[in-house]
Scaffold this motif. Structure first.
Motif: not given
Length: 207
Positions: A123-132, A103-121
């Motif tokens: 983050e969840r992929l990294v934690r739970h995906a069965d593939c790299p 999976i190749v996914a984009g992230t803003h690498g920011r903090s606060g609200v933007e991180r919660r809205l975009i970075g959290s997705v």
């Protein structure tokens, strides 16, 4: 190694850079790029009353079609899918469904609200995906050809694959929406026009 590469997209600025990472890998390994967009069910339900759900779906369609065109420019096999649901959950389910190798996914690498809205997705992929999962920080622009050296290299590749074979780059200029590269090929004057986002290159003889 990477036969099927999943690229989730929400159409954010800078997504072209994410797509190019996936496309480059697919070129190297002869893989397929699967472009996936999720119409966020939470956002959809909030906007349904105002008649904006169709707008969200249209935005998703444009987002996947843009990356589809980029893959086609580079001769990479591509497939697209749009679904409704929770973005991270839907991406993880789709990755399992198609047996994604990466999976190749984009992230803003920011903090606060933007991180919660975009970075959290991501983050969840990294934690739970069965593939790299490869995360790519989204830049402030969609342009993937950002300097004269990149434009020169792309023009040289296009020239090598053309009927002319080789030649001398005599000038590189960045215009409003295109790179213009002047080429002298065996006494013939050519110009290469390069799209700064998709890297589509047109080699034309001057008359």
């Amino acid at each position: 190694m990477y036969e099927r590469i999943l690229v989730p997209t929400d159409g954010s600025t800078g997504t072209a850079h994410v797509a190019m990472q996936a496309i480059d890998l697919a070129e190297q390994y002869g893989g397929t790029v699967s472009v996936f967009h999720v119409v966020d069910e939470t956002a959809s339900s909030l906007l349904e009353a105002t008649g904006s759900r169709d707008q969200l779906e249209e935005q998703g369609r444009r987002a996947v079609e843009r990356i589809e065109r980029m893959a086609q420019v580079h001769g990479v096999d591509v497939e697209t899918e749009i679904r409704t649901g929770d973005p991270a959950t839907a991406i993880l389910e789709y990755a399992e469904e198609i047996d994604a190798d990466l999976i190749v996914a984009g992230t803003h690498g920011r903090s606060g609200v933007e991180r919660r809205l975009i970075g959290s997705v991501a983050e969840r992929l990294v934690r739970h995906a069965d593939c790299p999962v490869m995360t790519v920080r989204l830049p402030e622009s969609d342009e993937t050809v950002t300097d004269a050296a990149d434009a020169r290299a792309i023009a040289e590749d296009a020239l090598a694959e053309s009927e002319y074979g080789d030649g001398e780059i005599t000038g590189v200029e960045r215009q409003v929406s295109v790179w213009v590269v002047d080429v002298d090929a065996d006494g013939e004057s050519l110009v290469a026009y390069i799209d700064p986002v998709t890297q589509r290159t047109s080699l034309v003889a001057r008359h």
